[in-house]
Design a protein around this motif. Structure first.
Motif, PDB file in Angstrom:
ATOM      1  N   ALA A  52      50.938 -40.666  34.152  1.00  0.00           N
ATOM      2  CA  ALA A  52      52.301 -40.279  34.526  1.00  0.00           C
ATOM      3  C   ALA A  52      52.203 -39.408  35.777  1.00  0.00           C
ATOM      4  O   ALA A  52      51.102 -39.044  36.216  1.00  0.00           O
ATOM      5  CB  ALA A  52      52.978 -39.523  33.386  1.00  0.00           C
ATOM      6  N   PRO A  53      53.330 -39.057  36.390  1.00  0.00           N
ATOM      7  CA  PRO A  53      53.313 -38.212  37.586  1.00  0.00           C
ATOM      8  C   PRO A  53      52.562 -36.903  37.379  1.00  0.00           C
ATOM      9  O   PRO A  53      52.512 -36.356  36.274  1.00  0.00           O
ATOM     10  CB  PRO A  53      54.798 -37.960  37.843  1.00  0.00           C
ATOM     11  N   LYS A  54      52.017 -36.401  38.475  1.00  0.00           N
ATOM     12  CA  LYS A  54      51.190 -35.196  38.408  1.00  0.00           C
ATOM     13  C   LYS A  54      51.869 -33.960  38.971  1.00  0.00           C
ATOM     14  O   LYS A  54      51.339 -32.857  38.858  1.00  0.00           O
ATOM     15  CB  LYS A  54      49.880 -35.445  39.172  1.00  0.00           C
ATOM     16  N   LYS A  55      53.047 -34.125  39.593  1.00  0.00           N
ATOM     17  CA  LYS A  55      53.785 -32.987  40.141  1.00  0.00           C
ATOM     18  C   LYS A  55      55.222 -33.056  39.613  1.00  0.00           C
ATOM     19  O   LYS A  55      56.002 -33.911  40.030  1.00  0.00           O
ATOM     20  CB  LYS A  55      53.781 -33.014  41.673  1.00  0.00           C
ATOM     21  N   VAL A  56      55.542 -32.166  38.677  1.00  0.00           N
ATOM     22  CA  VAL A  56      56.786 -32.292  37.925  1.00  0.00           C
ATOM     23  C   VAL A  56      57.596 -31.002  37.971  1.00  0.00           C
ATOM     24  O   VAL A  56      57.057 -29.903  37.791  1.00  0.00           O
ATOM     25  CB  VAL A  56      56.490 -32.660  36.459  1.00  0.00           C
ATOM     26  N   LEU A  57      58.889 -31.152  38.201  1.00  0.00           N
ATOM     27  CA  LEU A  57      59.841 -30.038  38.118  1.00  0.00           C
ATOM     28  C   LEU A  57      60.721 -30.265  36.905  1.00  0.00           C
ATOM     29  O   LEU A  57      61.338 -31.322  36.759  1.00  0.00           O
ATOM     30  CB  LEU A  57      60.703 -29.986  39.384  1.00  0.00           C
ATOM     31  N   ILE A  58      60.782 -29.274  36.017  1.00  0.00           N
ATOM     32  CA  ILE A  58      61.596 -29.367  34.813  1.00  0.00           C
ATOM     33  C   ILE A  58      62.641 -28.253  34.839  1.00  0.00           C
ATOM     34  O   ILE A  58      62.310 -27.070  34.767  1.00  0.00           O
ATOM     35  CB  ILE A  58      60.748 -29.280  33.536  1.00  0.00           C
TER      36      ILE A  58
ATOM     37  N   ASP B 260      50.743 -30.965  36.820  1.00  0.00           N
ATOM     38  CA  ASP B 260      51.129 -29.620  37.243  1.00  0.00           C
ATOM     39  C   ASP B 260      52.645 -29.535  37.092  1.00  0.00           C
ATOM     40  O   ASP B 260      53.364 -30.479  37.450  1.00  0.00           O
ATOM     41  CB  ASP B 260      50.751 -29.371  38.704  1.00  0.00           C
ATOM     42  N   THR B 261      53.149 -28.423  36.590  1.00  0.00           N
ATOM     43  CA  THR B 261      54.587 -28.327  36.320  1.00  0.00           C
ATOM     44  C   THR B 261      55.199 -27.034  36.835  1.00  0.00           C
ATOM     45  O   THR B 261      54.570 -25.985  36.841  1.00  0.00           O
ATOM     46  CB  THR B 261      54.874 -28.418  34.809  1.00  0.00           C
ATOM     47  N   ILE B 262      56.459 -27.173  37.235  1.00  0.00           N
ATOM     48  CA  ILE B 262      57.312 -26.025  37.510  1.00  0.00           C
ATOM     49  C   ILE B 262      58.385 -26.028  36.439  1.00  0.00           C
ATOM     50  O   ILE B 262      59.054 -27.045  36.233  1.00  0.00           O
ATOM     51  CB  ILE B 262      57.985 -26.127  38.893  1.00  0.00           C
ATOM     52  N   GLY B 263      58.536 -24.920  35.751  1.00  0.00           N
ATOM     53  CA  GLY B 263      59.542 -24.818  34.705  1.00  0.00           C
ATOM     54  C   GLY B 263      60.578 -23.771  35.053  1.00  0.00           C
ATOM     55  O   GLY B 263      60.234 -22.638  35.392  1.00  0.00           O
ATOM     56  N   LEU B 264      61.833 -24.156  34.986  1.00  0.00           N
ATOM     57  CA  LEU B 264      62.930 -23.237  35.317  1.00  0.00           C
ATOM     58  C   LEU B 264      63.762 -22.986  34.066  1.00  0.00           C
ATOM     59  O   LEU B 264      64.132 -23.920  33.352  1.00  0.00           O
ATOM     60  CB  LEU B 264      63.792 -23.866  36.409  1.00  0.00           C
ATOM     61  N   SER B 265      64.050 -21.713  33.795  1.00  0.00           N
ATOM     62  CA  SER B 265      64.854 -21.370  32.626  1.00  0.00           C
ATOM     63  C   SER B 265      65.458 -19.990  32.810  1.00  0.00           C
ATOM     64  O   SER B 265      65.058 -19.232  33.699  1.00  0.00           O
ATOM     65  CB  SER B 265      64.004 -21.401  31.346  1.00  0.00           C
TER      66      SER B 265
ATOM     67  N   ALA C   7      48.145 -24.019  29.679  1.00  0.00           N
ATOM     68  CA  ALA C   7      48.024 -24.961  30.786  1.00  0.00           C
ATOM     69  C   ALA C   7      46.984 -24.487  31.800  1.00  0.00           C
ATOM     70  O   ALA C   7      46.192 -25.291  32.324  1.00  0.00           O
ATOM     71  CB  ALA C   7      49.381 -25.155  31.458  1.00  0.00           C
ATOM     72  N   GLU C   8      46.991 -23.197  32.081  1.00  0.00           N
ATOM     73  CA  GLU C   8      46.030 -22.666  33.052  1.00  0.00           C
ATOM     74  C   GLU C   8      44.602 -22.743  32.534  1.00  0.00           C
ATOM     75  O   GLU C   8      43.659 -22.847  33.322  1.00  0.00           O
ATOM     76  CB  GLU C   8      46.425 -21.238  33.432  1.00  0.00           C
ATOM     77  N   LYS C   9      44.418 -22.709  31.224  1.00  0.00           N
ATOM     78  CA  LYS C   9      43.086 -22.905  30.656  1.00  0.00           C
ATOM     79  C   LYS C   9      42.566 -24.306  30.982  1.00  0.00           C
ATOM     80  O   LYS C   9      41.355 -24.527  31.054  1.00  0.00           O
ATOM     81  CB  LYS C   9      43.125 -22.724  29.140  1.00  0.00           C
ATOM     82  N   GLU C  10      43.506 -25.255  31.173  1.00  0.00           N
ATOM     83  CA  GLU C  10      43.131 -26.635  31.494  1.00  0.00           C
ATOM     84  C   GLU C  10      43.032 -26.853  33.004  1.00  0.00           C
ATOM     85  O   GLU C  10      42.839 -27.978  33.468  1.00  0.00           O
ATOM     86  CB  GLU C  10      44.177 -27.606  30.914  1.00  0.00           C
ATOM     87  N   GLY C  11      43.209 -25.788  33.777  1.00  0.00           N
ATOM     88  CA  GLY C  11      43.150 -25.906  35.226  1.00  0.00           C
ATOM     89  C   GLY C  11      44.421 -26.450  35.853  1.00  0.00           C
ATOM     90  O   GLY C  11      44.418 -26.895  37.002  1.00  0.00           O
ATOM     91  N   LEU C  12      45.533 -26.392  35.104  1.00  0.00           N
ATOM     92  CA  LEU C  12      46.806 -26.913  35.595  1.00  0.00           C
ATOM     93  C   LEU C  12      47.667 -25.808  36.184  1.00  0.00           C
ATOM     94  O   LEU C  12      47.590 -24.651  35.753  1.00  0.00           O
ATOM     95  CB  LEU C  12      47.577 -27.582  34.445  1.00  0.00           C
ATOM     96  N   ILE C  13      48.491 -26.170  37.146  1.00  0.00           N
ATOM     97  CA  ILE C  13      49.488 -25.240  37.673  1.00  0.00           C
ATOM     98  C   ILE C  13      50.663 -25.221  36.704  1.00  0.00           C
ATOM     99  O   ILE C  13      51.163 -26.268  36.293  1.00  0.00           O
ATOM    100  CB  ILE C  13      49.970 -25.665  39.065  1.00  0.00           C
TER     101      ILE C  13
END
Length: 398
Positions: free
Chosen positions: A40-46, A68-73, A99-105
């Motif tokens: 699936a996509p690797k750069k996601v805005l939620i 890698d994800t950006i989460g807005l809330s 997520a950061e433990k997995e090396g993800l943004i």
């Protein structure tokens, strides 16, 4: 040490258990990991990422597809032992940590998603720190109020019928009672205001801002979660103010598709199934529908929590080989709920409910109540009691 206490007023959860919320996030991560990886996509805005569908989407894409994800809330942190903040605050923190433990943004923005300033801040982050573009934008915002960023006028949504009053059964989880409720018809102003808050206007504003800023990839996809329901809940959902708001999202999807045409982008309405969320718990009559529906679907092996549903949507349907679309081009993962036998048995069961049996083995009240409690960090599987101070909770970083 902080004492965590489940506190319910009506069908609204007031208390939270931050440690239980963390464990629930871990449980959802484990569910996705046990299903294995998918593409699936690797750069996601939620947009709306801190609970229920938004959080489940983020977990599936991060831990299933390595995104890698950006989460807005819009959430609140702890102030005192009596005011520990909101569940979403701790969900954001737990997700980011894992997520950061997995090396993800895993970037968390806690702000008013409806404002122009918030959109610009997210755009700046995408340009400067997130690789410049996103290839998936998920709109999963749930709010009861919205301030128009251009006029400054604030609108409040109303969950009401349209045309005629609706009378039906409901439950009160605080008092453990089953009662008859009357839902009044909305005024034209209330219908208008509900569409302004819960319709697709802000979704379209986000996509226009992102497109104009050139932070969308070629072939970008944007999804928005809807619910249509069945004849059992049409009078108060599809035929009410909520239905008008969902119809507006369909219209805005057409606008967004036109907007994204030159970059081969697509706006997709995902008609999701009935699940337990903070929002669904306070919709009149809906809890009764859920305790009947869940019983039948659980027996059939088709009942899903948000993480199960969202992981199936992205893993098997949107980025898998089993998509189901309707004549309007909407994705229909709600087909399990709409199964004719499931609906017939649900209707038959609901017609038998009363104050003496609604919370018995006859229904799935126990499932509904547990899932509702999990949203605040209570009754969580694998949870172990730990000592924590208010200072330690305040020191957590989102």
């Amino acid at each position: 040490m902080v004492q965590f206490k489940q506190n319910i007023r009506g069908n609204v959860a007031l208390g939270v258990n931050p440690l239980g919320l963390k464990q629930e996030v871990l449980n959802e991560i484990d569910y996705v990991k046990n299903k294995g990886p998918y593409e699936a996509p690797k750069k996601v805005l939620i947009i709306g990422a801190s609970s229920s569908y938004g959080l489940a989407t983020r977990i599936s894409l991060a831990f299933g597809a390595g995104a890698d994800t950006i989460g807005l809330s819009y959430e609140k942190g702890p102030k005192s032992e009596r005011n520990l903040g909101t569940a979403g605050w701790y969900n954001n923190i737990a997700f980011k940590e894992e997520a950061e433990k997995e090396g993800l943004i895993a970037k968390n923005f806690v702000m008013d998603a409806f404002s122009h300033e918030s959109k610009q801040e997210v755009i700046d982050y995408i340009k400067n720190e997130f690789g410049g573009k996103v290839d998936l934008v998920v709109y999963s915002l749930a709010s009861g109020r919205r301030t128009d960023p251009d006029t400054g006028e604030t609108y409040m949504s109303s969950i009401k019928a349209i045309g005629e009053p609706v009378v039906g059964p409901n439950i009160n989880m605080q008092k453990q009672t089953f009662f008859t409720e009357t839902l009044d018809p909305a005024t034209d102003q209330e219908i208008h205001d509900t569409v302004k808050v819960m319709g697709g206007e802000d979704w379209e504003l986000w996509m226009r801002a992102l497109k104009e800023a050139d932070v969308l990839t070629e072939g970008v996809l944007t999804t928005n979660y809807s619910y249509l329901g069945t004849e059992l809940n049409h009078p108060y959902y599809g035929g009410g103010t909520l239905g008008r708001a969902k119809a507006d999202c369909d219209e805005k999807a057409d606008n967004i598709n036109a907007l994204l045409k030159d970059i081969n982008g697509k706006a997709l309405i995902v008609v999701a199934t009935a699940v337990t969320t903070k929002a669904s718990s306070v919709i009149p009559f809906f809890p009764v529908y859920c305790i009947g529906l869940y019983k039948i679907m659980d027996e059939k092996g088709t009942h899903e929590t948000p993480i199960m549903h969202q992981d199936r949507i992205y893993r098997e349907m949107i980025y898998g080989s089993n998509p189901e679309y309707d004549e309007m081009g909407r994705l229909r993962p709600d087909s399990w709920e709409l199964d004719s036998d499931t609906q017939a048995k649900t209707k038959e069961l609901i017609m038998k409910l009363n104050d003496g049996n609604f919370n018995s083995d006859m229904t799935a009240y126990d499932i509904f109540y547990k899932e509702f409690s999990n949203l605040s960090g209570f009754m969580v599987d694998n949870y172990e009691e730990q000592d924590v101070t208010i200072e330690e909770l305040k020191a957590l970083e989102y």
